[in-house]
Design a protein around this motif. Structure first.
Motif, PDB file in Angstrom:
ATOM      1  N   ARG A  84      -1.456   8.280  -9.943  1.00 29.27           N
ATOM      2  CA  ARG A  84      -0.112   8.136 -10.497  1.00 29.27           C
ATOM      3  C   ARG A  84       0.762   7.193  -9.673  1.00 29.27           C
ATOM      4  O   ARG A  84       1.822   6.797 -10.136  1.00 29.27           O
ATOM      5  CB  ARG A  84       0.543   9.515 -10.605  1.00 29.27           C
ATOM      6  CG  ARG A  84      -0.162  10.436 -11.600  1.00 29.27           C
ATOM      7  CD  ARG A  84       0.554  11.748 -11.717  1.00 29.27           C
ATOM      8  NE  ARG A  84       1.932  11.558 -12.158  1.00 29.27           N
ATOM      9  CZ  ARG A  84       2.878  12.482 -12.029  1.00 29.27           C
ATOM     10  NH1 ARG A  84       2.599  13.646 -11.471  1.00 29.27           N
ATOM     11  NH2 ARG A  84       4.097  12.235 -12.457  1.00 29.27           N
ATOM     12  N   ARG A  85       0.341   6.826  -8.470  1.00 29.83           N
ATOM     13  CA  ARG A  85       1.147   5.933  -7.622  1.00 29.83           C
ATOM     14  C   ARG A  85       0.866   4.480  -8.000  1.00 29.83           C
ATOM     15  O   ARG A  85       0.343   3.691  -7.214  1.00 29.83           O
ATOM     16  CB  ARG A  85       0.827   6.180  -6.155  1.00 29.83           C
ATOM     17  CG  ARG A  85       1.183   7.567  -5.656  1.00 29.83           C
ATOM     18  CD  ARG A  85       2.681   7.798  -5.632  1.00 29.83           C
ATOM     19  NE  ARG A  85       3.374   6.895  -4.752  1.00 29.83           N
ATOM     20  CZ  ARG A  85       3.541   7.111  -3.449  1.00 29.83           C
ATOM     21  NH1 ARG A  85       3.070   8.224  -2.890  1.00 29.83           N
ATOM     22  NH2 ARG A  85       4.183   6.248  -2.697  1.00 29.83           N
ATOM     23  N   GLY A  86       1.217   4.111  -9.254  1.00 28.80           N
ATOM     24  CA  GLY A  86       0.889   2.791  -9.768  1.00 28.80           C
ATOM     25  C   GLY A  86       1.521   1.653  -8.984  1.00 28.80           C
ATOM     26  O   GLY A  86       0.897   0.616  -8.766  1.00 28.80           O
ATOM     27  N   GLY A  87       2.780   1.813  -8.553  1.00 24.67           N
ATOM     28  CA  GLY A  87       3.435   0.749  -7.806  1.00 24.67           C
ATOM     29  C   GLY A  87       2.748   0.468  -6.486  1.00 24.67           C
ATOM     30  O   GLY A  87       2.521  -0.694  -6.119  1.00 24.67           O
ATOM     31  N   LEU A  88       2.402   1.521  -5.764  1.00 23.46           N
ATOM     32  CA  LEU A  88       1.732   1.350  -4.473  1.00 23.46           C
ATOM     33  C   LEU A  88       0.348   0.735  -4.658  1.00 23.46           C
ATOM     34  O   LEU A  88      -0.081  -0.103  -3.851  1.00 23.46           O
ATOM     35  CB  LEU A  88       1.625   2.713  -3.777  1.00 23.46           C
ATOM     36  CG  LEU A  88       1.238   2.698  -2.299  1.00 23.46           C
ATOM     37  CD1 LEU A  88       2.233   1.896  -1.485  1.00 23.46           C
ATOM     38  CD2 LEU A  88       1.127   4.123  -1.774  1.00 23.46           C
ATOM     39  N   VAL A  89      -0.352   1.142  -5.720  1.00 23.46           N
ATOM     40  CA  VAL A  89      -1.668   0.562  -5.992  1.00 23.46           C
ATOM     41  C   VAL A  89      -1.554  -0.935  -6.274  1.00 23.46           C
ATOM     42  O   VAL A  89      -2.334  -1.737  -5.754  1.00 23.46           O
ATOM     43  CB  VAL A  89      -2.329   1.284  -7.185  1.00 23.46           C
ATOM     44  CG1 VAL A  89      -3.582   0.530  -7.642  1.00 23.46           C
ATOM     45  CG2 VAL A  89      -2.708   2.711  -6.817  1.00 23.46           C
ATOM     46  N   GLN A  90      -0.569  -1.344  -7.070  1.00 23.81           N
ATOM     47  CA  GLN A  90      -0.415  -2.762  -7.364  1.00 23.81           C
ATOM     48  C   GLN A  90      -0.073  -3.568  -6.118  1.00 23.81           C
ATOM     49  O   GLN A  90      -0.632  -4.644  -5.881  1.00 23.81           O
ATOM     50  CB  GLN A  90       0.659  -2.993  -8.422  1.00 23.81           C
ATOM     51  CG  GLN A  90       0.709  -4.460  -8.864  1.00 23.81           C
ATOM     52  CD  GLN A  90       1.971  -4.843  -9.606  1.00 23.81           C
ATOM     53  OE1 GLN A  90       2.809  -3.993  -9.918  1.00 23.81           O
ATOM     54  NE2 GLN A  90       2.127  -6.122  -9.887  1.00 23.81           N
ATOM     55  N   LEU A  91       0.848  -3.057  -5.312  1.00 20.98           N
ATOM     56  CA  LEU A  91       1.215  -3.760  -4.084  1.00 20.98           C
ATOM     57  C   LEU A  91       0.007  -3.923  -3.164  1.00 20.98           C
ATOM     58  O   LEU A  91      -0.213  -4.995  -2.593  1.00 20.98           O
ATOM     59  CB  LEU A  91       2.327  -2.987  -3.364  1.00 20.98           C
ATOM     60  CG  LEU A  91       3.712  -3.043  -4.015  1.00 20.98           C
ATOM     61  CD1 LEU A  91       4.614  -1.956  -3.440  1.00 20.98           C
ATOM     62  CD2 LEU A  91       4.347  -4.419  -3.817  1.00 20.98           C
ATOM     63  N   SER A  92      -0.783  -2.873  -3.033  1.00 21.25           N
ATOM     64  CA  SER A  92      -1.962  -2.934  -2.159  1.00 21.25           C
ATOM     65  C   SER A  92      -2.983  -3.932  -2.696  1.00 21.25           C
ATOM     66  O   SER A  92      -3.556  -4.730  -1.934  1.00 21.25           O
ATOM     67  CB  SER A  92      -2.600  -1.542  -2.051  1.00 21.25           C
ATOM     68  OG  SER A  92      -1.680  -0.606  -1.521  1.00 21.25           O
ATOM     69  N   ALA A  93      -3.208  -3.902  -4.014  1.00 22.55           N
ATOM     70  CA  ALA A  93      -4.181  -4.821  -4.607  1.00 22.55           C
ATOM     71  C   ALA A  93      -3.744  -6.273  -4.451  1.00 22.55           C
ATOM     72  O   ALA A  93      -4.567  -7.159  -4.170  1.00 22.55           O
ATOM     73  CB  ALA A  93      -4.385  -4.482  -6.077  1.00 22.55           C
ATOM     74  N   ALA A  94      -2.450  -6.545  -4.633  1.00 22.62           N
ATOM     75  CA  ALA A  94      -1.956  -7.914  -4.472  1.00 22.62           C
ATOM     76  C   ALA A  94      -2.122  -8.393  -3.032  1.00 22.62           C
ATOM     77  O   ALA A  94      -2.443  -9.563  -2.784  1.00 22.62           O
ATOM     78  CB  ALA A  94      -0.484  -7.987  -4.884  1.00 22.62           C
ATOM     79  N   GLY A  95      -1.924  -7.495  -2.072  1.00 21.49           N
ATOM     80  CA  GLY A  95      -2.145  -7.856  -0.677  1.00 21.49           C
ATOM     81  C   GLY A  95      -3.606  -8.162  -0.388  1.00 21.49           C
ATOM     82  O   GLY A  95      -3.924  -9.117   0.329  1.00 21.49           O
ATOM     83  N   VAL A  96      -4.510  -7.371  -0.957  1.00 21.47           N
ATOM     84  CA  VAL A  96      -5.948  -7.615  -0.770  1.00 21.47           C
ATOM     85  C   VAL A  96      -6.339  -8.954  -1.393  1.00 21.47           C
ATOM     86  O   VAL A  96      -7.149  -9.701  -0.831  1.00 21.47           O
ATOM     87  CB  VAL A  96      -6.768  -6.467  -1.394  1.00 21.47           C
ATOM     88  CG1 VAL A  96      -8.254  -6.812  -1.424  1.00 21.47           C
ATOM     89  CG2 VAL A  96      -6.553  -5.174  -0.616  1.00 21.47           C
TER      90      VAL A  96
END
Length: 433
Positions: free
Chosen positions: A289-301
């Motif tokens: 459910r933490r979609g924002g954190l997942v997107q931020l992490s993926a963009a950093g990777v």
């Protein structure tokens, strides 16, 4: 234990729970494959007619401008009338354009402007219907399956990117351009049949009889005034504008790997393979459910992987970095798309989806242009490393200044897809663009 393992893989619940979504997914998947085949055919035919890189570059102009212009218009249209009607009409237009491409190839057309005009026609119809299409999953699926539905759509797109060009090469080599365009036309016919079966999807507040209403202004204001929306789109723009690598592939291939066309193809395939792998394992993220954190992490990777690609001296590590980047891109796209649909009031979903669509088109193109300019002034490795690390820093800045995006949680399964932002829609009714 079996349930935990299943949760890590591609979540196929949307295909089982909603026949309408299943029809949409099948039609979209087939049309994407046909589109990839046609793209290769257009590229090859334009080169055959002009023998000039400026001619093949004109394809970008014939697709890029309609994407931006008609994408924004399509957003307003999707918030005005029945979205199913919009998608039906634009799919019919794409079918006609594909048929036109087939006819001109059968007639041995030697006029490149006619070919590009047909390409622009098909792209215009696609862009006009894209915002309406983007609103379907959140209306057709239960709340806890929206991200999974978007992941399934992304997997089919990655598969089309991987298989389409190879199929196009075989078709063109054996039967030439008419067969490739006929394949696209048949694919669009399948997509049309799927769209016909969809239920009416009227924007909230539309007239029940005609499905038409006077659209309120304020689509851009909704994006700018909701931190989760502008933060999600800024994250995507930071990643693509600062670190898009496609334009640098030929130069990297020439400098480090001898310029082999097979190696250049492997670069593109590696990105698609990473995307497909992430899609097949997307159950790991779509249930979070933490979609924002997942997107931020993926963009950093994504940024780190491309910086590492710029440093890689051997082929296999380079391909591995690109596969990681492709996987991170898929995760970022899926989570962003779900977040944008959930956080947008239904009355504004068409226009906000058009903003997302334009950013998704313009960001990579401008990023490729930026990377090419920087590489011409310095070197491809420097441009990749600098761009990748710049993207990481930009994403970190968005994260640091946008607490709502970091803390964002998708609505629980019991929530209705149209629930988020209803109050905001009423408040924004009088806002201007």
């Amino acid at each position: 234990m079996r349930g935990r393992v299943r949760a890590r893989f591609l979540d196929t619940r949307p295909l089982r729970s909603s026949q309408s979504f299943r029809d949409l997914w099948i039609g979209t998947s087939v049309s994407q494959l046909g589109g990839q085949i046609a793209n290769v055919a257009v590229l090859a035919q334009v080169w055959d007619l002009t023998g000039s890189p400026a001619g093949t570059g004109a394809i970008g102009l014939a697709t890029g401008l309609p994407m931006v212009l008609f994408g924004l218009l399509g957003g307003t249209l999707a918030d005005t009338v029945d979205r199913r009607a919009v998608v039906r009409a634009t799919t019919a237009g794409q079918l006609l354009a594909a048929a036109g491409l087939c006819v001109q190839a059968l007639a041995d057309n030697r006029n490149v402007l006619l070919l590009l005009a047909l390409v622009a026609m098909g792209t215009s119809c696609s862009a006009l219907g894209a915002p309406a299409r983007r609103t379907f999953p959140v209306r057709l699926l239960p709340g806890d399956q929206v991200a999974a539905g978007l992941a399934l759509t992304n997997v089919s797109f990655q598969a089309a990117m991987l298989a389409g060009p190879a199929m196009a090469g075989l078709i063109i080599a054996r039967w030439n351009f008419p067969a490739a365009y006929a394949t696209q036309a048949m694919a669009m016919a399948v997509s049309m049949l799927a769209v016909i079966r969809l239920p009416a999807v009227r924007p909230e507040g539309a007239d029940a009889a005609g499905g038409r209403r006077r659209p309120q202004r304020g689509g851009w204001r909704i994006v700018l005034r909701r931190p989760t929306l502008w933060g999600s789109m800024a994250t995507d723009l930071s990643a693509t504008l600062l670190a898009m690598p496609i334009a640098l592939f030929p130069l990297v291939n020439e400098v480090r790997f001898g310029g082999s066309p097979q190696t250049l193809g492997l670069f593109l395939s590696a990105v698609a393979v990473g995307g497909i792998a992430a899609g097949l394992l997307s159950g790991t993220v779509t249930r979070r459910r933490r979609g924002g954190l997942v997107q931020l992490s993926a963009a950093g990777v994504w940024g780190l992987a491309l910086a590492c690609f710029g440093l890689a001296g051997a082929l296999w590590p380079a391909l591995g970095c690109l596969a990681v980047a492709g996987a991170a891109d898929t995760v970022s796209v899926v989570t962003r798309s779900a977040l944008v649909q959930w956080e947008t009031p239904d009355a504004y979903r068409g226009r906000v989806s058009s903003v997302e669509h334009v950013i998704g088109v313009a960001g990579p193109e401008l990023g490729n242009f930026r990377g090419g300019l920087l590489a011409s002034a310095t070197s491809a490795p420097f441009a990749l490393v600098f761009g990748g690390l710049s993207a990481v820093l930009a994403v970190a800045a968005v994260s640091a200044t946008n607490a709502p995006l970091r803390a964002y949680r998708t609505p629980p399964a019991a929530a209705q897809p149209t629930a988020p932002g209803v109050a905001d829609a009423a408040a924004a009714a009088g806002e201007g663009c």
